[in-house]
Write a protein that holds these residues in place. Structure first.
Motif, PDB file in Angstrom:
ATOM      1  N   ALA A 162       8.047 -13.161 -51.332  1.00 29.27           N
ATOM      2  CA  ALA A 162       8.126 -11.747 -51.706  1.00 29.27           C
ATOM      3  C   ALA A 162       9.193 -11.028 -50.884  1.00 29.27           C
ATOM      4  CB  ALA A 162       6.770 -11.079 -51.517  1.00 29.27           C
ATOM      5  N   ARG A 163       9.262 -11.327 -49.599  1.00 30.56           N
ATOM      6  CA  ARG A 163      10.289 -10.710 -48.745  1.00 30.56           C
ATOM      7  C   ARG A 163      11.690 -11.154 -49.170  1.00 30.56           C
ATOM      8  NH1 ARG A 163       8.910  -7.927 -44.251  1.00 30.56           N
ATOM      9  NH2 ARG A 163      10.787  -8.509 -43.147  1.00 30.56           N
ATOM     10  N   GLN A 164      11.812 -12.412 -49.594  1.00 33.76           N
ATOM     11  CA  GLN A 164      13.100 -12.906 -50.058  1.00 33.76           C
ATOM     12  C   GLN A 164      13.524 -12.152 -51.324  1.00 33.76           C
ATOM     13  OE1 GLN A 164      13.446 -17.146 -50.393  1.00 33.76           O
ATOM     14  NE2 GLN A 164      15.411 -17.033 -51.413  1.00 33.76           N
ATOM     15  N   LEU A 165      12.594 -11.960 -52.257  1.00 38.81           N
ATOM     16  CA  LEU A 165      12.899 -11.206 -53.474  1.00 38.81           C
ATOM     17  C   LEU A 165      13.241  -9.750 -53.148  1.00 38.81           C
ATOM     18  CD1 LEU A 165      10.198 -12.597 -55.896  1.00 38.81           C
ATOM     19  CD2 LEU A 165      12.659 -13.003 -55.985  1.00 38.81           C
ATOM     20  N   LEU A 166      12.504  -9.147 -52.233  1.00 40.50           N
ATOM     21  CA  LEU A 166      12.793  -7.775 -51.828  1.00 40.50           C
ATOM     22  C   LEU A 166      14.187  -7.690 -51.223  1.00 40.50           C
ATOM     23  CD1 LEU A 166      11.987  -4.840 -51.374  1.00 40.50           C
ATOM     24  CD2 LEU A 166      10.918  -5.556 -49.222  1.00 40.50           C
ATOM     25  N   SER A 167      14.542  -8.667 -50.416  1.00 49.67           N
ATOM     26  CA  SER A 167      15.858  -8.693 -49.798  1.00 49.67           C
ATOM     27  C   SER A 167      16.957  -8.721 -50.854  1.00 49.67           C
ATOM     28  CB  SER A 167      15.974  -9.921 -48.894  1.00 49.67           C
ATOM     29  OG  SER A 167      17.299 -10.090 -48.483  1.00 49.67           O
ATOM     30  N   ARG A 168      16.810  -9.575 -51.837  1.00 46.90           N
ATOM     31  CA  ARG A 168      17.811  -9.671 -52.905  1.00 46.90           C
ATOM     32  C   ARG A 168      17.869  -8.395 -53.737  1.00 46.90           C
ATOM     33  NH1 ARG A 168      20.450 -14.075 -53.265  1.00 46.90           N
ATOM     34  NH2 ARG A 168      19.729 -15.979 -52.272  1.00 46.90           N
ATOM     35  N   THR A 169      16.703  -7.799 -53.982  1.00 49.22           N
ATOM     36  CA  THR A 169      16.653  -6.551 -54.752  1.00 49.22           C
ATOM     37  C   THR A 169      17.341  -5.426 -54.002  1.00 49.22           C
ATOM     38  OG1 THR A 169      14.588  -7.234 -55.791  1.00 49.22           O
ATOM     39  CG2 THR A 169      15.111  -4.882 -55.860  1.00 49.22           C
ATOM     40  N   ARG A 170      17.041  -5.297 -52.721  1.00 50.10           N
ATOM     41  CA  ARG A 170      17.680  -4.246 -51.916  1.00 50.10           C
ATOM     42  C   ARG A 170      19.201  -4.420 -51.905  1.00 50.10           C
ATOM     43  NH1 ARG A 170      15.231   0.160 -51.059  1.00 50.10           N
ATOM     44  NH2 ARG A 170      16.298   0.442 -49.090  1.00 50.10           N
ATOM     45  N   SER A 171      19.655  -5.652 -51.757  1.00 50.15           N
ATOM     46  CA  SER A 171      21.088  -5.928 -51.749  1.00 50.15           C
ATOM     47  C   SER A 171      21.722  -5.579 -53.090  1.00 50.15           C
ATOM     48  CB  SER A 171      21.351  -7.393 -51.412  1.00 50.15           C
ATOM     49  OG  SER A 171      20.926  -7.668 -50.102  1.00 50.15           O
ATOM     50  N   ALA A 172      21.056  -5.943 -54.177  1.00 52.54           N
ATOM     51  CA  ALA A 172      21.574  -5.665 -55.518  1.00 52.54           C
ATOM     52  C   ALA A 172      21.659  -4.165 -55.791  1.00 52.54           C
ATOM     53  CB  ALA A 172      20.703  -6.340 -56.567  1.00 52.54           C
ATOM     54  N   LEU A 173      20.791  -3.398 -55.144  1.00 53.23           N
ATOM     55  CA  LEU A 173      20.801  -1.944 -55.306  1.00 53.23           C
ATOM     56  C   LEU A 173      21.787  -1.252 -54.374  1.00 53.23           C
ATOM     57  CD1 LEU A 173      16.977  -1.295 -55.749  1.00 53.23           C
ATOM     58  CD2 LEU A 173      18.765  -1.151 -57.499  1.00 53.23           C
ATOM     59  N   GLY A 174      22.530  -2.052 -53.619  1.00 55.90           N
ATOM     60  CA  GLY A 174      23.560  -1.481 -52.750  1.00 55.90           C
ATOM     61  C   GLY A 174      23.150  -1.312 -51.306  1.00 55.90           C
ATOM     62  N   HIS A 175      21.960  -1.720 -50.963  1.00 49.89           N
ATOM     63  CA  HIS A 175      21.476  -1.622 -49.584  1.00 49.89           C
ATOM     64  C   HIS A 175      21.643  -2.990 -48.910  1.00 49.89           C
ATOM     65  CE1 HIS A 175      19.781   2.294 -50.560  1.00 49.89           C
ATOM     66  NE2 HIS A 175      19.315   1.734 -51.671  1.00 49.89           N
ATOM     67  N   VAL A 176      22.887  -3.410 -48.802  1.00 53.21           N
ATOM     68  CA  VAL A 176      23.203  -4.757 -48.330  1.00 53.21           C
ATOM     69  C   VAL A 176      22.719  -4.986 -46.904  1.00 53.21           C
ATOM     70  CG1 VAL A 176      25.073  -6.401 -47.895  1.00 53.21           C
ATOM     71  CG2 VAL A 176      25.147  -4.927 -49.914  1.00 53.21           C
ATOM     72  N   ASP A 177      22.916  -4.021 -46.028  1.00 51.44           N
ATOM     73  CA  ASP A 177      22.489  -4.200 -44.636  1.00 51.44           C
ATOM     74  C   ASP A 177      20.984  -4.441 -44.535  1.00 51.44           C
ATOM     75  OD1 ASP A 177      25.068  -3.900 -43.761  1.00 51.44           O
ATOM     76  OD2 ASP A 177      24.841  -1.784 -43.239  1.00 51.44           O
ATOM     77  N   THR A 178      20.215  -3.678 -45.283  1.00 53.31           N
ATOM     78  CA  THR A 178      18.764  -3.864 -45.284  1.00 53.31           C
ATOM     79  C   THR A 178      18.399  -5.226 -45.862  1.00 53.31           C
ATOM     80  OG1 THR A 178      18.431  -1.492 -45.550  1.00 53.31           O
ATOM     81  CG2 THR A 178      16.560  -2.911 -46.077  1.00 53.31           C
ATOM     82  N   GLY A 179      19.075  -5.608 -46.942  1.00 53.99           N
ATOM     83  CA  GLY A 179      18.817  -6.905 -47.554  1.00 53.99           C
ATOM     84  C   GLY A 179      19.097  -8.055 -46.606  1.00 53.99           C
ATOM     85  N   ILE A 180      20.195  -7.974 -45.889  1.00 54.82           N
ATOM     86  CA  ILE A 180      20.547  -9.028 -44.938  1.00 54.82           C
ATOM     87  C   ILE A 180      19.549  -9.058 -43.781  1.00 54.82           C
ATOM     88  CG2 ILE A 180      22.253  -9.735 -43.214  1.00 54.82           C
ATOM     89  CD1 ILE A 180      24.411  -8.902 -45.240  1.00 54.82           C
ATOM     90  N   GLU A 181      19.138  -7.892 -43.322  1.00 59.10           N
ATOM     91  CA  GLU A 181      18.157  -7.835 -42.232  1.00 59.10           C
ATOM     92  C   GLU A 181      16.841  -8.502 -42.648  1.00 59.10           C
ATOM     93  OE1 GLU A 181      15.629  -4.309 -40.143  1.00 59.10           O
ATOM     94  OE2 GLU A 181      17.786  -3.970 -40.379  1.00 59.10           O
ATOM     95  N   LEU A 182      16.373  -8.184 -43.842  1.00 62.37           N
ATOM     96  CA  LEU A 182      15.143  -8.805 -44.348  1.00 62.37           C
ATOM     97  C   LEU A 182      15.302 -10.316 -44.482  1.00 62.37           C
ATOM     98  CD1 LEU A 182      14.204  -6.245 -47.136  1.00 62.37           C
ATOM     99  CD2 LEU A 182      12.773  -6.844 -45.190  1.00 62.37           C
TER     100      LEU A 182
END
Length: 53
Positions: free
Chosen positions: A4-24
């Motif tokens: 679930a965290r991996q999916l959230l990370s990819r979703t955040r990155s796809a929405l333009g929140h790359v830093d948050t996605g990479i951190e997750l």
């Protein structure tokens, strides 16, 4: 939970929140390395997002 965290990370990155996605995803990778080992296919797949950026 890590899936679930991996999916959230990819979703955040796809929405333009790359830093948050990479951190997750960095956290997911660390946890998978400890639990499954660094060469497990799930661990390797988790490394793809941080490597993309």
């Amino acid at each position: 939970m890590l899936a679930a965290r991996q999916l959230l990370s990819r979703t955040r990155s796809a929405l333009g929140h790359v830093d948050t996605g990479i951190e997750l995803m960095t956290d997911v990778v660390a946890r998978r390395e400890r639990g499954l080992g660094p060469e497990h296919p799930f661990t390797v797949a988790s490394r793809q997002l941080p490597d993309e950026y």
